[in-house]
Design a protein around this motif. Sequence first.
Motif, short mmCIF file in Angstrom:
data_model
loop_
_atom_site.label_atom_id
_atom_site.label_comp_id
_atom_site.label_asym_id
_atom_site.label_seq_id
_atom_site.Cartn_x
_atom_site.Cartn_y
_atom_site.Cartn_z
N ASN A 135 6.68 -9.93 -8.09
CA ASN A 135 6.44 -10.66 -6.84
C ASN A 135 5.36 -9.98 -6.00
O ASN A 135 4.71 -10.61 -5.18
N GLY A 136 5.22 -8.67 -6.21
CA GLY A 136 4.29 -7.93 -5.38
C GLY A 136 3.42 -7.03 -6.21
O GLY A 136 3.69 -6.75 -7.39
N GLU A 137 2.36 -6.55 -5.57
CA GLU A 137 1.38 -5.74 -6.27
C GLU A 137 1.07 -4.54 -5.40
O GLU A 137 0.84 -4.69 -4.20
N VAL A 138 1.05 -3.35 -6.01
CA VAL A 138 0.60 -2.18 -5.26
C VAL A 138 -0.91 -2.14 -5.39
O VAL A 138 -1.45 -1.95 -6.48
N VAL A 139 -1.62 -2.34 -4.28
CA VAL A 139 -3.07 -2.49 -4.35
C VAL A 139 -3.80 -1.15 -4.31
O VAL A 139 -4.96 -1.07 -4.69
N GLY A 140 -3.12 -0.11 -3.84
CA GLY A 140 -3.81 1.17 -3.79
C GLY A 140 -2.90 2.28 -3.31
O GLY A 140 -1.76 2.03 -2.89
N ALA A 144 3.84 5.23 -7.18
CA ALA A 144 3.35 3.86 -6.95
C ALA A 144 3.32 3.06 -8.24
O ALA A 144 3.50 1.85 -8.25
N LEU A 145 3.13 3.80 -9.31
CA LEU A 145 3.04 3.17 -10.62
C LEU A 145 4.36 2.48 -11.00
O LEU A 145 4.40 1.30 -11.32
N GLY A 152 14.34 15.02 -8.29
CA GLY A 152 15.19 14.49 -9.35
C GLY A 152 15.81 13.14 -8.97
O GLY A 152 16.24 12.38 -9.84
N GLY A 153 15.82 12.84 -7.68
CA GLY A 153 16.41 11.58 -7.22
C GLY A 153 15.44 10.41 -7.22
O GLY A 153 15.75 9.33 -6.74
N MET A 154 14.25 10.63 -7.77
CA MET A 154 13.21 9.59 -7.73
C MET A 154 13.66 8.29 -8.36
O MET A 154 13.48 7.21 -7.81
N ARG A 155 14.28 8.41 -9.55
CA ARG A 155 14.64 7.18 -10.27
C ARG A 155 15.69 6.37 -9.55
O ARG A 155 15.79 5.16 -9.71
N LYS A 156 16.48 7.05 -8.76
CA LYS A 156 17.50 6.34 -7.99
C LYS A 156 16.90 5.73 -6.72
O LYS A 156 17.26 4.63 -6.30
N ALA A 157 15.98 6.47 -6.11
CA ALA A 157 15.45 6.05 -4.80
C ALA A 157 14.50 4.86 -4.90
O ALA A 157 14.54 3.95 -4.07
N LEU A 158 13.64 4.88 -5.93
CA LEU A 158 12.59 3.86 -5.97
C LEU A 158 13.11 2.42 -6.02
O LEU A 158 12.61 1.56 -5.30
N PRO A 159 14.12 2.11 -6.86
CA PRO A 159 14.59 0.72 -6.87
C PRO A 159 15.13 0.27 -5.51
O PRO A 159 14.96 -0.88 -5.12
N ILE A 160 15.77 1.19 -4.80
CA ILE A 160 16.33 0.83 -3.49
C ILE A 160 15.19 0.56 -2.51
O ILE A 160 15.20 -0.43 -1.77
N MET A 161 14.18 1.43 -2.54
CA MET A 161 13.01 1.23 -1.67
C MET A 161 12.31 -0.08 -2.02
O MET A 161 11.87 -0.83 -1.15
N ALA A 162 12.20 -0.35 -3.32
CA ALA A 162 11.51 -1.56 -3.76
C ALA A 162 12.24 -2.81 -3.29
O ALA A 162 11.63 -3.79 -2.87
N LEU A 202 0.86 -1.17 0.00
CA LEU A 202 0.00 0.00 0.00
C LEU A 202 0.90 1.23 0.00
O LEU A 202 1.93 1.26 0.67
N TYR A 203 0.49 2.23 -0.78
CA TYR A 203 1.39 3.37 -1.01
C TYR A 203 0.80 4.66 -0.44
O TYR A 203 -0.42 4.86 -0.43
N TYR A 204 1.66 5.54 0.05
CA TYR A 204 1.22 6.85 0.51
C TYR A 204 1.99 7.95 -0.23
O TYR A 204 3.22 7.90 -0.31
#
Lengths: 76, 428, 350
Positions: free
Chosen positions: C48-53, C38-39, C143-153, C8-10
């Motif tokens: 492996n996982g799904e963002v449900v909302g 979230a997209l 601007g750091g979004m593309r770097k941050a998301l894979p690490i968070m994921a 679940l995403y905020y």
Amino acid sequence: MVKEIERYGIPIVHMATITTISESVGANRIVPTVAIPHPVGNPQLNADDEHALRKALVKKALDGLATEISQPTHFE
Amino acid sequence: MKLEIGRIYIKDIQLGQETSVKEGVLTVDKEGLIAKLKEDERIKDVSLDVAKPGEKVRIIPVKDVIEPRVKIEGGNNGFPGVTSKQAQCGEGKTNVLYGAAVVTVGDVVGFQEGVIDMWGEGAKWTPFSKTYNLTVDISVVDGLTPHAHEETVRIAGLKAAEFVGLAGKDVTPDEVITYEMGSIFEETAKYPNLPKVLYAEMMITQGLLHDTYIYGVNAQTILPALLHPNEELDNAVISGNCVAACDKITTYQHQNNSVIEDLYAQHGKEINFLGCIMVPEHTTLAGKLRVSDYVLKLAKMLGADAVVISEEGYGNPDSDLLMICKKCEKAGIITQLITDECAGRDGMSQPLADTAQEAVAVVSGGNVSHVVTLPPADKIIGNAAAIAVLAGGWDGALLEDGTLMCELNAVIGSTSEIGFHNVTCRLY
Amino acid sequence: MSDKYKVLYYVNQFFGQVGGEDKAGMAPEYRGEKIGPALGFEGLLNKNGEVVGTIICGDNYFNENKEKALDFILGTIKDIAPDVFVAGPAFNAGRYGVACGEISKAVAEKLNIPVVTGMYMENPGLDICKEVAYVVRTSDSAGGMRKALPIMAQIADKLAKGIEVGPPEEEGYIPRGMRKTIFVEKRGSQRAVEMLLARLKGQPFTTEMPMPVFDIVEPAPAIKDLSKATIALCTSGGIVPEGNPDHIQSASAQKWGKYDIAGRDALNAPDFYTTHGGYDPVYANEIPDRVAPLDILREFEKEGYIGKVYDFFYTTTGTGTSVSKAKEFGTQIGAELKAAGVDGVILTST
């Protein structure tokens, strides 16, 4: 523990032997005591002398509580 | 000084009718040892058993661990100044039953003995799951004072190690290790360009159950004393400690002090190892100030460039450790500290009771409050209920099925501050 | 239902594509779809996982209506019961960061659901949640979004699967401040000698234990008139009534005790003794007042030097007790003493 109680605005005096630790952790009113296993006592003294020593130590602590301070202070 | 330690590899242990080592199998004369220990009138009963690596055996409560040895040449057999007459330790030849240990068990007066698991999860946490252990459970006569009780058990353990060690007298060692160092002047002439390194070994010396002895002298009463490293490796120093099991230096760990061994290994290569200062940990501020001044003075007199300082225990000794560190660093002598941490069961707390910005090079032996879950044993030597009162145990720690939940505090040698074990902490 | 785990995403109004500053007052909403970061996030979970909302809330609304917003958000999360909760990243946005921090903390502590978020080191939201959530270190702007998301994921993936998350420098999160006990290959003495040699040669080395930093408390004002003051006695010397009724540990204490001493002139043996495992107990057991001097305080009370000794005395053991436990004890004991109108405290330590 000392600091958290003091945060409530209640003056607190730390009677401790290893006062360097008291200072490092941030106690404000400090009375140096005799030894770790008997901070407020000395079994090597006779009963009268030990009593006098103990009374003097506790008096220092009480007087410390009644003394305004602005920084960490030893009461010796 | 030259000391040859002859290691006789022990691969199994059993109780029997004689005391001998045959093809790596150590046999201990059960009745003979019991009779020997009972010569001390303060001892009411002795119960012997063995525990081998991999067996589902739990030993609790453990007081001390001692390596059985025998003196072949030079000095006196046993522990000079304690179980035998005074003699110079650290010279000649000593045979060691390598891989065997005497473990003293039994309720002493206090609450700070420990546990050794010989298998599984618990075995990982203690170095003494890898030794073939002879357990010596001692009960004393009624009416002994606490001090006398502790002493009785301490001496009995040493005597048992001496008795068992005799089995190695006429055995040819599998491996001989030579520890040799001349005078400081000779070594410095040999290695003029190597940095001079001292080892300051702090010892708990805080009264009942908290004392360390050097040639039988209670270290509580000494000023910091300079030892040749060989002396400690040759039975000069013994533990009278029942402080927290995780980081007390057992007699075995004095006999095999890992800091000394690892400094020796670099002697003449990377460093010039000057020797050991034995540092008492006092219960008074004046004592701590005096000791730290004295260590610095000895370091200066010896021209040390660096000092490795190891602590024993936690809490107030953190203050001694940092005091010595501060004073040395301010005098331009580099310090390397070894300690452990009281970071709470969740690891979220401050690791030390004191702090000093000069302490920049510190090795951690792990968090004493780290909780471990030890599955039930098939056999218990001693008394499992003792965990409730051991440091690091708490009521309810012994579950009904025999599972033991405790802090590392209660596991012998788990967070060793002489770096005897391979546990540490990392910031997560 | 798929066998994928649920995320679940905020996000705030901006990343939720509702609007800019003008929409910062929007109340929280739940949308059963993937919006904004979230997209892309779902694509990084390797199927492996799904963002449900996605939950979207205005930054101003959250900060001005914290309780109301949290109520809605926690309620929504509880209903959906995700395996992992993800917030942000907030970069260096202060209000967004505080919202992410507060929500992350609440979700981790109250719902016990693992949380991943992302922030810049100086974001004020960091200290709110870093101990309980995994906060990925990000740059200071989006601007750091593309770097941050894979690490968070990657961290979210591990948390959802129950795989242990590695050390901060490897995984990319900001240290939570936890001292984790681990095994290493070399024994301590060897590590010490190696560290020393590096230092002697002027080579880089890393200490295994950075020194603790202790905060400072202003001294409380002095007692004006001792003869009217109520003084409380506390000790960390482990003095307890016979039998240690509350089972206070001999070391590494997990609790403190409070005992009625009204009408008692002293803490005599054998009614009292020490359970402290860190010092020689003989002297304290002979005369427990050597550690906690009730007898002397009573004398001062009788002489009128002080008004009164508080009716309860507080005790625990200091040895091996973590600083955070000691803090907790101090906070609890202090609250009681404050409520009881105690004017001053003597705390003895061994």
